[in-house]
Every structure is written in C-alpha cells, then in structure tokens.
Design an enzyme around this catalytic site. Structure first.
Site, PDB file in Angstrom:
ATOM      1  N   ARG A   1       0.814  -1.256   0.030  1.00  0.00           N
ATOM      2  CA  ARG A   1      -0.083   0.012  -0.073  1.00  0.00           C
ATOM      3  C   ARG A   1       0.980   1.140  -0.047  1.00  0.00           C
ATOM      4  O   ARG A   1       2.146   1.217   0.396  1.00  0.00           O
ATOM      5  CB  ARG A   1      -0.917   0.114   1.316  1.00  0.00           C
ATOM      6  CG  ARG A   1      -1.805  -1.196   1.431  1.00  0.00           C
ATOM      7  CD  ARG A   1      -2.564  -1.153   2.710  1.00  0.00           C
ATOM      8  NE  ARG A   1      -3.506  -2.189   2.678  1.00  0.00           N
ATOM      9  CZ  ARG A   1      -3.396  -3.313   3.548  1.00  0.00           C
ATOM     10  NH1 ARG A   1      -2.171  -3.479   4.064  1.00  0.00           N
ATOM     11  NH2 ARG A   1      -4.062  -4.437   3.783  1.00  0.00           N
TER      12      ARG A   1
ATOM     13  N   LYS B   1      -2.220  -1.837   7.738  1.00  0.00           N
ATOM     14  CA  LYS B   1      -3.575  -1.651   8.224  1.00  0.00           C
ATOM     15  C   LYS B   1      -4.014  -2.700   9.053  1.00  0.00           C
ATOM     16  O   LYS B   1      -3.788  -3.871   9.126  1.00  0.00           O
ATOM     17  CB  LYS B   1      -4.463  -1.754   6.663  1.00  0.00           C
ATOM     18  CG  LYS B   1      -5.695  -1.466   6.713  1.00  0.00           C
ATOM     19  CD  LYS B   1      -6.551  -1.668   5.509  1.00  0.00           C
ATOM     20  CE  LYS B   1      -7.868  -1.480   5.535  1.00  0.00           C
ATOM     21  NZ  LYS B   1      -8.602  -1.357   4.108  1.00  0.00           N
TER      22      LYS B   1
ATOM     23  N   HIS C   1      -2.408   2.169  -5.857  1.00  0.00           N
ATOM     24  CA  HIS C   1      -3.053   0.913  -5.454  1.00  0.00           C
ATOM     25  C   HIS C   1      -3.075  -0.224  -6.656  1.00  0.00           C
ATOM     26  O   HIS C   1      -3.296  -1.265  -6.448  1.00  0.00           O
ATOM     27  CB  HIS C   1      -4.345   1.049  -4.772  1.00  0.00           C
ATOM     28  CG  HIS C   1      -4.581   0.187  -3.672  1.00  0.00           C
ATOM     29  ND1 HIS C   1      -3.937   0.218  -2.368  1.00  0.00           N
ATOM     30  CD2 HIS C   1      -5.468  -0.916  -3.698  1.00  0.00           C
ATOM     31  CE1 HIS C   1      -4.483  -0.687  -1.546  1.00  0.00           C
ATOM     32  NE2 HIS C   1      -5.516  -1.438  -2.348  1.00  0.00           N
TER      33      HIS C   1
ATOM     34  N   ARG D   1      -0.356  -2.623  -6.570  1.00  0.00           N
ATOM     35  CA  ARG D   1      -0.579  -3.597  -5.676  1.00  0.00           C
ATOM     36  C   ARG D   1      -1.768  -4.521  -6.279  1.00  0.00           C
ATOM     37  O   ARG D   1      -1.500  -5.920  -6.109  1.00  0.00           O
ATOM     38  CB  ARG D   1      -1.300  -3.040  -4.302  1.00  0.00           C
ATOM     39  CG  ARG D   1      -1.643  -4.077  -3.084  1.00  0.00           C
ATOM     40  CD  ARG D   1      -1.862  -3.187  -1.976  1.00  0.00           C
ATOM     41  NE  ARG D   1      -2.726  -3.984  -0.918  1.00  0.00           N
ATOM     42  CZ  ARG D   1      -2.200  -4.755   0.042  1.00  0.00           C
ATOM     43  NH1 ARG D   1      -1.160  -4.832   0.078  1.00  0.00           N
ATOM     44  NH2 ARG D   1      -3.406  -5.282   0.738  1.00  0.00           N
TER      45      ARG D   1
ATOM     46  N   HIS E   1      -3.972  -9.551   4.064  1.00  0.00           N
ATOM     47  CA  HIS E   1      -5.540  -9.460   3.729  1.00  0.00           C
ATOM     48  C   HIS E   1      -5.876 -10.554   5.068  1.00  0.00           C
ATOM     49  O   HIS E   1      -5.527 -11.459   5.338  1.00  0.00           O
ATOM     50  CB  HIS E   1      -6.123 -10.146   2.810  1.00  0.00           C
ATOM     51  CG  HIS E   1      -6.094  -9.237   1.733  1.00  0.00           C
ATOM     52  ND1 HIS E   1      -6.330  -9.537   0.229  1.00  0.00           N
ATOM     53  CD2 HIS E   1      -5.853  -7.878   1.684  1.00  0.00           C
ATOM     54  CE1 HIS E   1      -6.126  -8.611  -0.629  1.00  0.00           C
ATOM     55  NE2 HIS E   1      -5.984  -7.529   0.361  1.00  0.00           N
TER      56      HIS E   1
ATOM     57  N   TYR F   1      -9.288 -11.327  -6.875  1.00  0.00           N
ATOM     58  CA  TYR F   1      -8.154 -11.475  -7.974  1.00  0.00           C
ATOM     59  C   TYR F   1      -8.514 -12.460  -8.770  1.00  0.00           C
ATOM     60  O   TYR F   1      -7.975 -12.646  -9.875  1.00  0.00           O
ATOM     61  CB  TYR F   1      -6.791 -11.346  -7.447  1.00  0.00           C
ATOM     62  CG  TYR F   1      -6.561 -10.051  -6.458  1.00  0.00           C
ATOM     63  CD1 TYR F   1      -6.457  -9.022  -7.362  1.00  0.00           C
ATOM     64  CD2 TYR F   1      -6.496 -10.251  -5.198  1.00  0.00           C
ATOM     65  CE1 TYR F   1      -6.288  -7.893  -6.598  1.00  0.00           C
ATOM     66  CE2 TYR F   1      -6.006  -9.046  -4.518  1.00  0.00           C
ATOM     67  CZ  TYR F   1      -6.173  -7.770  -5.192  1.00  0.00           C
ATOM     68  OH  TYR F   1      -5.732  -6.850  -4.486  1.00  0.00           O
TER      69      TYR F   1
END
Length: 345
Positions: free
Chosen positions: A204, A229, A293, A296, A319, A328
């Site tokens: 990120r 995050k 982003h 990424r 994640h 994805y």
C-alpha cells in the site's frame, strides 16, 4: 459571464477559489477583495474563507458548517475515546470528519434525541441529494455506529443501522508488459525505485512511505511491513532486482531513516508519490485510470496467473479474510484464456 467558487485548502489555509474565463472587468473586481491572490497552480483566483466572502459567492455560510457546541464537545470526547482504543490517526480523522458532517445536519437537535429515522433522512436529504458515493455513506454509518456506543441515554438502536450496498467493482489491473514499461520509462532513480518496490512487494502507498531502511532484510530477501492496516505486521517478498536497485538508490540519495525521504529527511508524501505514478503512466502511454494501489492489485493478479496459491497471496498482501483476496480470481486472465470463444470455433 459564468463563474464558479468553492472552498479549498491551499498551502494549509482555508481559501475560496473563484473560477472564470479571463475577463478584465472581473479581474479588476476580484483584486479589490482584501487578500485576493492569483495561483498559477490552481489556475484560479483565491480569497480568504470568510462569512462575507461566502455570502458574496453564494457558498454555504461558515456558521452552517460547524456543529453545535454540544456536538463539538462530543466529537472531541469521541476522538479521545478512539485514541484510547488505539485506532490509527487516519481512521480517527476519517470518522470524526464523517461524524461532523452528520451532526452539522442535526445541529439544532440534541444528540440524545437523534434516532435511526434521522439517519435515513440524512442519507436521503444529504448523501443522495448531493450524489455522494456509497463508500462515503458507509463511512458515515460506521462513524455513527461507533460514536453512539459511547453516548449515554441515546435513542439510537445501533444494531438496526444498515450500511448501503456497495457496488461490486473489480480492481483495475495492468498487464506485466504495461507494469514493466511504466517502471522502465521512469528515469529518475528515486521515482523508479518507489514504483518498483510498491509493485514487487504488493505494498500500500502508506506502507511504502512509512518503510524504514531497517525493514529491508537482504539476507532473507524479505521485507518487514510493520504496523500496517489493522495494526498488523507481515513479511512480503524482496525482489532480487529491486534489492540491487535499492543499493544503487542508497548510494546516490543516502536516506537516513525512511527509505523515501523528501526535504529535511522527512517522509515522502503520498501526494508526491501519486504524482510520480501519473507522470510515469503518461510517459508510458497508459490511458487506463490508475493509482498506486493499481500496482498492488497487479502484483496479486500476476502472482495468481503464475500459479501462486491464493493463501500465500493473502499472507503477502496482509488480508484478514480470504474473501478479500478471492477478488483477484475474477480479474486473472489465466482461466479465461483456456476458454475458446465460440466466434473463433
């Protein structure tokens, strides 16, 4: 003569930007306003953000953009409560600004008298009327739910607050060829290193600009992403080529603490980083609407297309849920390429 005006933040100061086609009469009139200045960057005249100037240019008065005194006190308490729970400063700012918007709307009403129906009215009369996004509406609901947890004697039933349905959009992804071209056409060594690191490690932007020299492990060829995050640490890949690029970059720029530093050894800003990407995309003749982003997203998609297990990709991206990583599979071209188009049969 058509003109428009809006409140902006310019060099850390609240200003009113006034836009109009070049006209000698209007320029002469705006010059008479105290503090009026021309900005080559904005390509507009800008004046002090005062009650008088807002009335002059038909902008909502300042008094109508400030919550009640009670609400200001409660927002400050909410801010302190979130800090005690160790929410990130970005989350605190986002939630407080969202909450402020809601409480400004009900500045004539006692906070304890606000109900679930008031949230519905706000959504209809403010969010939808102003064509604001579902994600912004979601932020408002999240802020309200959290805020009313600490409001005593509230009429709000938090459990019954509903979030809006989000559009299920697929992420924008670059092909490998586009990604490498984007990096290759970037001749500035610092800019090239930044873009290469973000893509090759699936970072990120906040992780890239907060990264320190000590977070790079050249022995194990890993990158330690700290306090990302959700306040989670993780390890991600260090590319051999990026490792060499970093050595070259260190020798030229000699960063002290953070890998990417601006003036006075301060962290690089996300705005500067985004500008670098946009210039690189222009130089590479990439017309897709992309952000940092996107690199990424592209990292994850290219790994999946190369046969990497989804669980490993989840860990590399940090994640919490495999459902987030599953998106994805919808943008990967590997499975689709196996299907023969009936038009080609």
């Amino acid at each position: 003569m058509k003109w428009s005006a809006k409140v902006i933040k310019h060099k850390g100061e609240n200003r009113i930007a006034v836009y109009f086609e070049k006209n000698a009469d209007l320029i002469a009139r705006i010059k008479k306003i105290d503090g009026a200045r021309w900005s080559q960057t904005l390509m507009a005249w800008h004046i002090p953000d005062t009650e008088e100037n807002r009335v002059r240019f038909k902008i909502t008065p300042i008094s109508q953009t400030i919550p009640s005194e009670e609400a200001q006190i409660q927002i400050e308490k909410f801010k302190q409560w979130m800090r005690s729970k160790r929410y990130s400063e970005n989350t605190i700012t986002t939630y407080c600004e969202a909450l402020k918007s809601f409480l400004v709307f009900y500045r004539e009403k006692a906070i304890t008298d606000i109900t679930n129906q008031d949230v519905i009215i706000y959504n209809n009369e403010y969010i939808l009327k102003n064509n604001l996004s579902a994600s912004y509406q979601n932020q408002i609901v999240n802020a309200i739910k959290l805020f009313f947890k600490i409001v005593l004697h509230s009429k709000m039933i938090i459990e019954e607050l509903q979030r809006p349905k989000n559009a299920k959009k697929l992420p924008m992804v670059l092909s490998k060829e586009e990604t490498f071209k984007l990096i290759d056409v970037t001749t500035n060594l610092k800019h090239k290193t930044l873009l290469a690191l973000i893509y090759s490690a699936g970072l990120r932007i906040s992780e890239a600009i907060n990264m320190k020299i000590t977070d790079i492990d050249n022995q194990r060829m890993l990158i330690h992403v700290k306090n990302a995050k959700g306040k989670k640490d993780r390890y991600t890949l260090l590319s051999t080529k990026v490792s060499e690029l970093l050595k070259e970059y260190y020798a030229v720029y000699k960063p002290k603490t953070f890998i990417f530093e601006g003036q006075n050894n301060e962290q690089y800003s996300s705005r500067s980083a985004q500008s670098i990407l946009q210039q690189a995309a222009k130089n590479a003749s990439i017309s897709k609407k992309i952000s940092l982003h996107t690199l990424r997203h592209s990292f994850a998609t290219h790994l999946l297309e190369a046969g990497t297990d989804l669980r490993y990709i989840q860990d590399l991206l940090g994640h919490s849920s495999p459902k987030t990583t599953m998106i994805y599979t919808h943008v990967s071209s590997t499975s689709l390429k196996k299907i023969t188009n009936p038009f080609d049969m």
